[in-house]
Design a protein around this motif. Structure first.
Motif, PDB file in Angstrom:
ATOM      1  N   VAL A   1      14.064  -1.667   4.852  1.00  0.00           N
ATOM      2  CA  VAL A   1      13.330  -1.543   4.023  1.00  0.00           C
ATOM      3  C   VAL A   1      13.351   0.168   4.261  1.00  0.00           C
ATOM      4  CG1 VAL A   1      10.896  -0.471   3.405  1.00  0.00           C
ATOM      5  CG2 VAL A   1      11.644  -3.131   4.335  1.00  0.00           C
ATOM      6  N   VAL A   2      13.171   1.423   2.712  1.00  0.00           N
ATOM      7  CA  VAL A   2      13.812   2.788   2.913  1.00  0.00           C
ATOM      8  C   VAL A   2      12.166   3.571   2.265  1.00  0.00           C
ATOM      9  CG1 VAL A   2      15.484   2.425   3.466  1.00  0.00           C
ATOM     10  CG2 VAL A   2      15.433   2.300   1.505  1.00  0.00           C
ATOM     11  N   PHE A   3      12.562   4.503   2.445  1.00  0.00           N
ATOM     12  CA  PHE A   3      11.303   5.157   1.669  1.00  0.00           C
ATOM     13  C   PHE A   3      11.970   6.019   0.847  1.00  0.00           C
ATOM     14  CE2 PHE A   3       9.849   3.240   5.025  1.00  0.00           C
ATOM     15  CZ  PHE A   3       8.464   2.176   4.598  1.00  0.00           C
ATOM     16  N   LEU A   4      11.680   6.589  -0.689  1.00  0.00           N
ATOM     17  CA  LEU A   4      12.006   7.417  -1.262  1.00  0.00           C
ATOM     18  C   LEU A   4      11.335   9.203  -0.724  1.00  0.00           C
ATOM     19  CD1 LEU A   4      13.096   6.458  -4.611  1.00  0.00           C
ATOM     20  CD2 LEU A   4      15.384   7.513  -2.994  1.00  0.00           C
ATOM     21  N   LEU A   5      11.801   9.975   0.080  1.00  0.00           N
ATOM     22  CA  LEU A   5      11.103  10.842   0.303  1.00  0.00           C
ATOM     23  C   LEU A   5      10.195  11.785  -1.406  1.00  0.00           C
ATOM     24  CD1 LEU A   5       9.287  12.992   2.310  1.00  0.00           C
ATOM     25  CD2 LEU A   5      12.018  14.295   1.935  1.00  0.00           C
ATOM     26  N   ALA A   6      10.333  11.513  -1.972  1.00  0.00           N
ATOM     27  CA  ALA A   6      10.383  12.581  -3.731  1.00  0.00           C
ATOM     28  C   ALA A   6       8.493  11.673  -3.763  1.00  0.00           C
ATOM     29  CB  ALA A   6      10.850  12.796  -4.271  1.00  0.00           C
ATOM     30  N   GLU A   7       8.645  10.096  -3.619  1.00  0.00           N
ATOM     31  CA  GLU A   7       7.998   9.137  -3.771  1.00  0.00           C
ATOM     32  C   GLU A   7       6.693   8.952  -2.743  1.00  0.00           C
ATOM     33  OE1 GLU A   7      10.295   5.756  -5.926  1.00  0.00           O
ATOM     34  OE2 GLU A   7       9.899   5.390  -4.436  1.00  0.00           O
ATOM     35  N   ILE A   8       7.292   9.171  -1.685  1.00  0.00           N
ATOM     36  CA  ILE A   8       5.986   9.160  -0.526  1.00  0.00           C
ATOM     37  C   ILE A   8       5.596  10.629  -0.565  1.00  0.00           C
ATOM     38  CG2 ILE A   8       6.036  10.093   2.061  1.00  0.00           C
ATOM     39  CD1 ILE A   8       6.987   6.875   1.173  1.00  0.00           C
ATOM     40  N   LEU A   9       5.878  12.146  -0.654  1.00  0.00           N
ATOM     41  CA  LEU A   9       5.649  13.308  -1.264  1.00  0.00           C
ATOM     42  C   LEU A   9       4.164  12.912  -2.740  1.00  0.00           C
ATOM     43  CD1 LEU A   9       8.088  15.994  -0.278  1.00  0.00           C
ATOM     44  CD2 LEU A   9       6.840  15.243   1.189  1.00  0.00           C
ATOM     45  N   GLU A  10       4.201  12.409  -3.359  1.00  0.00           N
ATOM     46  CA  GLU A  10       3.785  12.166  -4.328  1.00  0.00           C
ATOM     47  C   GLU A  10       3.159  11.183  -4.095  1.00  0.00           C
ATOM     48  OE1 GLU A  10       1.877  12.804  -8.065  1.00  0.00           O
ATOM     49  OE2 GLU A  10       3.684  13.748  -7.446  1.00  0.00           O
TER      50      GLU A  10
ATOM     51  N   ARG B   1       0.786  -1.663  -0.110  1.00  0.00           N
ATOM     52  CA  ARG B   1       0.164   0.000   0.081  1.00  0.00           C
ATOM     53  C   ARG B   1       0.443   1.545   0.488  1.00  0.00           C
ATOM     54  NH1 ARG B   1      -3.235  -0.306   4.628  1.00  0.00           N
ATOM     55  NH2 ARG B   1      -3.932   2.033   4.344  1.00  0.00           N
ATOM     56  N   ILE B   2       2.361   0.765   0.367  1.00  0.00           N
ATOM     57  CA  ILE B   2       3.328   2.145  -0.058  1.00  0.00           C
ATOM     58  C   ILE B   2       4.102   1.874  -0.393  1.00  0.00           C
ATOM     59  CG2 ILE B   2       4.217   1.075   2.943  1.00  0.00           C
ATOM     60  CD1 ILE B   2       4.491   4.843   3.251  1.00  0.00           C
ATOM     61  N   PRO B   3       4.713   2.936  -1.837  1.00  0.00           N
ATOM     62  CA  PRO B   3       6.414   2.499  -2.219  1.00  0.00           C
ATOM     63  C   PRO B   3       7.310   3.043  -1.692  1.00  0.00           C
ATOM     64  CG  PRO B   3       4.896   5.312  -2.604  1.00  0.00           C
ATOM     65  CD  PRO B   3       4.577   4.548  -1.546  1.00  0.00           C
ATOM     66  N   TYR B   4       8.037   1.713  -2.081  1.00  0.00           N
ATOM     67  CA  TYR B   4       9.778   1.771  -0.294  1.00  0.00           C
ATOM     68  C   TYR B   4      10.567   1.067  -1.870  1.00  0.00           C
ATOM     69  CZ  TYR B   4       8.236  -3.388  -0.216  1.00  0.00           C
ATOM     70  OH  TYR B   4       8.021  -4.819  -0.781  1.00  0.00           O
ATOM     71  N   ARG B   5      11.899   0.926  -0.990  1.00  0.00           N
ATOM     72  CA  ARG B   5      12.943   0.182  -1.625  1.00  0.00           C
ATOM     73  C   ARG B   5      13.206  -0.270  -0.880  1.00  0.00           C
ATOM     74  NH1 ARG B   5      13.972   3.007  -6.285  1.00  0.00           N
ATOM     75  NH2 ARG B   5      11.961   4.014  -6.942  1.00  0.00           N
ATOM     76  N   LYS B   6      13.736  -1.478  -1.000  1.00  0.00           N
ATOM     77  CA  LYS B   6      14.599  -2.417  -0.193  1.00  0.00           C
ATOM     78  C   LYS B   6      16.135  -2.643  -0.385  1.00  0.00           C
ATOM     79  CE  LYS B   6      13.035  -6.457   1.929  1.00  0.00           C
ATOM     80  NZ  LYS B   6      13.151  -6.977   3.187  1.00  0.00           N
ATOM     81  N   VAL B   7      16.588  -2.478   0.787  1.00  0.00           N
ATOM     82  CA  VAL B   7      18.710  -2.223   0.358  1.00  0.00           C
ATOM     83  C   VAL B   7      18.551  -3.175   1.709  1.00  0.00           C
ATOM     84  CG1 VAL B   7      20.526  -0.862   1.076  1.00  0.00           C
ATOM     85  CG2 VAL B   7      17.842   0.752   0.703  1.00  0.00           C
TER      86      VAL B   7
ATOM     87  N   GLY C   1      -6.167   5.882  -7.050  1.00  0.00           N
ATOM     88  CA  GLY C   1      -5.774   4.266  -6.567  1.00  0.00           C
ATOM     89  C   GLY C   1      -4.218   4.374  -5.637  1.00  0.00           C
ATOM     90  N   ALA C   2      -3.835   6.015  -5.920  1.00  0.00           N
ATOM     91  CA  ALA C   2      -2.083   6.411  -6.209  1.00  0.00           C
ATOM     92  C   ALA C   2      -1.882   5.239  -4.385  1.00  0.00           C
ATOM     93  CB  ALA C   2      -1.635   7.777  -5.310  1.00  0.00           C
ATOM     94  N   PHE C   3      -2.855   5.048  -3.618  1.00  0.00           N
ATOM     95  CA  PHE C   3      -2.817   4.301  -2.089  1.00  0.00           C
ATOM     96  C   PHE C   3      -2.714   2.795  -2.162  1.00  0.00           C
ATOM     97  CE2 PHE C   3      -3.552   8.196  -0.802  1.00  0.00           C
ATOM     98  CZ  PHE C   3      -3.483   9.114   0.231  1.00  0.00           C
ATOM     99  N   ALA C   4      -2.604   2.438  -3.729  1.00  0.00           N
ATOM    100  CA  ALA C   4      -2.353   1.119  -3.826  1.00  0.00           C
ATOM    101  C   ALA C   4      -1.001   0.913  -4.558  1.00  0.00           C
ATOM    102  CB  ALA C   4      -3.033   0.622  -4.716  1.00  0.00           C
ATOM    103  N   VAL C   5       0.010   2.301  -4.637  1.00  0.00           N
ATOM    104  CA  VAL C   5       1.337   1.482  -5.540  1.00  0.00           C
ATOM    105  C   VAL C   5       1.836   0.550  -4.672  1.00  0.00           C
ATOM    106  CG1 VAL C   5       3.479   2.477  -5.761  1.00  0.00           C
ATOM    107  CG2 VAL C   5       1.144   3.928  -5.182  1.00  0.00           C
ATOM    108  N   LYS C   6       2.300  -0.024  -6.246  1.00  0.00           N
ATOM    109  CA  LYS C   6       3.154  -1.338  -5.812  1.00  0.00           C
ATOM    110  C   LYS C   6       4.629  -1.316  -5.404  1.00  0.00           C
ATOM    111  CE  LYS C   6       0.508  -4.117  -7.563  1.00  0.00           C
ATOM    112  NZ  LYS C   6      -0.952  -5.231  -6.582  1.00  0.00           N
ATOM    113  N   ALA C   7       4.624  -2.304  -4.574  1.00  0.00           N
ATOM    114  CA  ALA C   7       6.648  -2.113  -4.111  1.00  0.00           C
ATOM    115  C   ALA C   7       7.716  -2.122  -4.877  1.00  0.00           C
ATOM    116  CB  ALA C   7       6.289  -2.572  -2.857  1.00  0.00           C
ATOM    117  N   ARG C   8       8.768  -1.540  -5.130  1.00  0.00           N
ATOM    118  CA  ARG C   8       9.669  -1.954  -5.487  1.00  0.00           C
ATOM    119  C   ARG C   8      10.662  -2.289  -5.289  1.00  0.00           C
ATOM    120  NH1 ARG C   8       9.072   4.080  -8.808  1.00  0.00           N
ATOM    121  NH2 ARG C   8       7.135   4.497  -9.029  1.00  0.00           N
ATOM    122  N   SER C   9      11.258  -3.045  -5.960  1.00  0.00           N
ATOM    123  CA  SER C   9      13.047  -3.635  -5.648  1.00  0.00           C
ATOM    124  C   SER C   9      13.784  -2.923  -5.608  1.00  0.00           C
ATOM    125  CB  SER C   9      12.731  -5.129  -5.377  1.00  0.00           C
ATOM    126  OG  SER C   9      11.774  -6.028  -5.462  1.00  0.00           O
TER     127      SER C   9
END
Length: 80
Positions: free
Chosen positions: A54-63, A44-50, A72-80
């Motif tokens: 689990v980390v989050f890009l501020l720009a993606e979270i702001l968008e 349900r939230i954009p994220y990255r795995k390092v 449907g923006a709140f159903a963003v698929k996770a990114r690796s």
């Protein structure tokens, strides 16, 4: 509410993207860290795995939090 002015500040002065930890994002969204982990596991939230982190890009979270974003923006698929 997160202002659009913050979107311009989503990157550090060096031009590199700013990442947030689970705890930082939880504080920003005023929820518990456990809620963030649940949102990640549900996609349900954009994220990255390092590695295992689990980390989050501020720009993606702001968008993602922008009410003007697409339906449907709140159903963003996770990114690796």
């Amino acid at each position: 509410m997160i202002g659009s002015n913050e979107n311009a500040q989503a990157q550090k002065p060096s031009g590199k993207p700013q990442f947030l930890t689970v705890d930082e994002l939880a504080e920003m969204l005023r929820v518990k860290p456990r809620t963030i982990y649940e949102m990640v596991s549900q996609g349900r939230i954009p994220y990255r795995k390092v590695g295992r982190r689990v980390v989050f890009l501020l720009a993606e979270i702001l968008e993602w939090t922008n009410p003007k974003s697409q339906p449907g923006a709140f159903a963003v698929k996770a990114r690796s």
